[in-house]
Design a protein around this motif. Structure first.
Motif, PDB file in Angstrom:
ATOM      1  N   ARG A  24       0.894  -1.262  -0.055  1.00 24.24           N
ATOM      2  CA  ARG A  24       0.155  -0.092  -0.037  1.00 24.24           C
ATOM      3  C   ARG A  24       0.840   1.290  -0.006  1.00 24.24           C
ATOM      4  NH1 ARG A  24      -2.328   3.370   3.825  1.00 24.24           N
ATOM      5  NH2 ARG A  24      -1.229   2.010   5.671  1.00 24.24           N
ATOM      6  N   HIS A  25       1.947   1.391   1.013  1.00 24.71           N
ATOM      7  CA  HIS A  25       2.768   2.261   0.874  1.00 24.71           C
ATOM      8  C   HIS A  25       3.452   2.853  -0.470  1.00 24.71           C
ATOM      9  CE1 HIS A  25       3.162   1.935   5.594  1.00 24.71           C
ATOM     10  NE2 HIS A  25       1.860   2.287   5.052  1.00 24.71           N
ATOM     11  N   GLN A  27       2.559   1.518  -3.443  1.00 25.54           N
ATOM     12  CA  GLN A  27       1.444   2.197  -4.367  1.00 25.54           C
ATOM     13  C   GLN A  27       1.292   3.479  -4.214  1.00 25.54           C
ATOM     14  OE1 GLN A  27      -2.369  -0.420  -5.387  1.00 25.54           O
ATOM     15  NE2 GLN A  27      -2.971   0.982  -3.842  1.00 25.54           N
ATOM     16  N   ASN A  28       1.100   3.880  -2.947  1.00 25.82           N
ATOM     17  CA  ASN A  28       0.455   5.248  -2.744  1.00 25.82           C
ATOM     18  C   ASN A  28       1.460   6.245  -3.061  1.00 25.82           C
ATOM     19  OD1 ASN A  28      -1.893   4.570  -2.013  1.00 25.82           O
ATOM     20  ND2 ASN A  28      -1.623   4.690   0.259  1.00 25.82           N
ATOM     21  N   GLU A  29       2.657   6.040  -2.991  1.00 22.55           N
ATOM     22  CA  GLU A  29       3.848   6.901  -3.343  1.00 22.55           C
ATOM     23  C   GLU A  29       3.876   6.886  -4.885  1.00 22.55           C
ATOM     24  OE1 GLU A  29       7.416   6.859  -1.184  1.00 22.55           O
ATOM     25  OE2 GLU A  29       6.849   6.948   0.850  1.00 22.55           O
ATOM     26  N   ARG A  31       1.506   6.556  -6.793  1.00 19.48           N
ATOM     27  CA  ARG A  31       0.650   7.249  -7.331  1.00 19.48           C
ATOM     28  C   ARG A  31       0.798   8.854  -7.187  1.00 19.48           C
ATOM     29  NH1 ARG A  31      -4.691   3.832  -4.507  1.00 19.48           N
ATOM     30  NH2 ARG A  31      -4.537   2.068  -6.060  1.00 19.48           N
ATOM     31  N   THR A  32       1.309   9.048  -6.039  1.00 12.47           N
ATOM     32  CA  THR A  32       1.546  10.685  -5.994  1.00 12.47           C
ATOM     33  C   THR A  32       2.602  11.275  -7.060  1.00 12.47           C
ATOM     34  OG1 THR A  32       1.295  10.471  -3.651  1.00 12.47           O
ATOM     35  CG2 THR A  32       2.524  12.307  -4.511  1.00 12.47           C
ATOM     36  N   PRO A  38      -7.393   9.262  -6.395  1.00 10.28           N
ATOM     37  CA  PRO A  38      -8.574   7.953  -6.178  1.00 10.28           C
ATOM     38  C   PRO A  38      -9.721   8.372  -7.237  1.00 10.28           C
ATOM     39  CG  PRO A  38      -7.847   9.010  -4.019  1.00 10.28           C
ATOM     40  CD  PRO A  38      -7.244   9.824  -5.208  1.00 10.28           C
ATOM     41  N   ALA A  44      -7.408   3.493  -8.323  1.00 12.83           N
ATOM     42  CA  ALA A  44      -6.404   4.527  -8.710  1.00 12.83           C
ATOM     43  C   ALA A  44      -6.728   5.250 -10.033  1.00 12.83           C
ATOM     44  CB  ALA A  44      -5.143   4.305  -8.681  1.00 12.83           C
ATOM     45  N   ARG A 343      10.323   2.954  -4.679  1.00 15.18           N
ATOM     46  CA  ARG A 343       9.491   3.961  -5.558  1.00 15.18           C
ATOM     47  C   ARG A 343      10.673   4.522  -6.657  1.00 15.18           C
ATOM     48  NH1 ARG A 343       9.411   8.239  -2.414  1.00 15.18           N
ATOM     49  NH2 ARG A 343      10.846   9.366  -3.634  1.00 15.18           N
TER      50      ARG A 343
END
Length: 355
Positions: A24-25, A27-29, A31-32, A38, A44, A343
């Motif tokens: 999750r971490h 993936q979120n980084e 995405r940013t 979202p 996403a 990342r």
């Protein structure tokens, strides 16, 4: 819209929770960094509608039997997973012009499975640069691609591996050492016949020897008839041990064989390894400096064998603790930099795909 799909594989006797919150971490980084936001359904999306990042954890699999069987099962699952996504997107030509690109992320032996799967996918594809599924690269976390560090085998694995042997105590507590070892080695010899390859049998034999000695020491104590009377239970334990050690036997191939495997994977797509290290605090050995879970190549060999980045854990008591606690921010002070390093690596791999 294109999709970067992160696929996580656990290692030897791992579980679906091996990676904790890391998927999750990461993936979120990503995405940013890629400008994803979202979507209405929680998936996403992207501000410009061009890219999305998804992550999936490969369901828990049996880390026993031959490594090749695990690779075949995983690659079949991965192919179907990507096809399902391409069909849902209505992609006209998922092989020539894919909309889904995969990053394989493996911990420990999961990295070995990932690298072998990359090579299998490459060899199964038609001649030319096109490979399906489209794999951008392989991220390995403490994967012993070149084998386990010698001190881990000597001081860590054997110490922590006796728990299964201890189960035999209830079967034949107190059995004479000679009788136990004779039974174990006789069984080990009989199991080397059959369909296994010669190389796999040699690796299995080395593990069988260690397992036999450990089990013999664990059960040495009582009466002679107990082992035979409970032979089915003993066979069950030895089958468990033998099956799992056959899977890990790939780590004990000759160094040249292991290097060829890594070089072969690196020739197909980028391979990046993040490996743990701990400082040796004992007075006698502190001069040796860092200790690692896996064998690390010399800097000169790294271009051919992928990129290798140290991920020191200043809190771990030994190599095993650093290895199993890699994705726990509470036990690994370097967790944040680990996510950041992953990342940056993945972002570098996506540049061409996202053009």
């Amino acid at each position: 819209m294109k999709t970067v799909l992160l696929v996580f594989l656990h290692g030897f006797m791992g579980t679906d929770n091996t990676f904790d919150q890391f998927p999750r971490h990461l993936q979120n980084e990503l995405r940013t960094e890629l400008g994803c936001v979202p979507g209405a359904t929680g998936a996403a999306g992207s501000r410009n509608g061009l890219v999305e990042v998804q992550s999936v954890v490969y369901p828990r699999y049996a880390t026993s039997g031959e490594l090749a069987a695990a690779v075949e099962s995983f690659l079949s699952w991965l192919t179907n997973t990507v096809i399902d996504r391409e069909v849902a997107k209505g992609t006209r030509s998922p092989v020539v012009d894919p909309s889904v690109a995969v990053v394989l992320v493996g911990h420990s032996m999961g990295g070995v499975v990932a690298c072998d799967s990359l090579m299998a996918a490459t060899s199964a594809s038609p001649a030319g640069p096109t490979v399906f599924p489209h794999i951008l690269g392989v991220l390995c976390f403490d994967s012993p691609l070149l084998g386990l560090a010698p001190q881990v085998v000597a001081h860590g694995v054997l110490d922590r591996g006796v728990s299964k042997f201890n189960d035999l105590r209830g079967v034949a507590a107190g059995l004479p050492l000679g009788a136990v070892s004779s039974f174990l080695f006789a069984k080990g010899a009989s199991e080397t016949t059959g369909t296994r390859s010669a190389d796999a049998n040699r690796a299995r034999g080395r593990w069988k020897l260690a397992a036999g000695l450990g089990a013999a020491a664990a059960v040495a104590a009582v009466a002679g008839g107990a082992l035979y009377a409970n032979r089915d239970k003993v066979a069950e334990h030895m089958d468990w041990i033998g099956g799992h050690l056959a899977f890990a036997g790939a780590l004990f191939e000759p160094r040249a064989t292991l290097e060829r495997r890594v070089a072969g994977a690196s020739a197909s797509a980028p391979v990046a390894v993040f490996y743990t290290s701990v400082a040796d605090s004992t007075d006698v050995r502190k001069m040796l400096g860092r200790r690692t879970f896996c064998v690390v190549p010399d800097h000169g060999a790294q271009p051919r064998l992928g990129s290798w980045t140290e991920a020191a854990n200043t809190r771990a008591t030994d190599e095993i603790d650093a290895h199993v606690g890699m994705f726990n921010s509470g036990t690994n002070p370097g967790y944040g930099p680990l996510v950041g390093g992953a990342r940056r690596t993945v972002l570098g791999w996506t540049t061409e795909f996202l053009k």
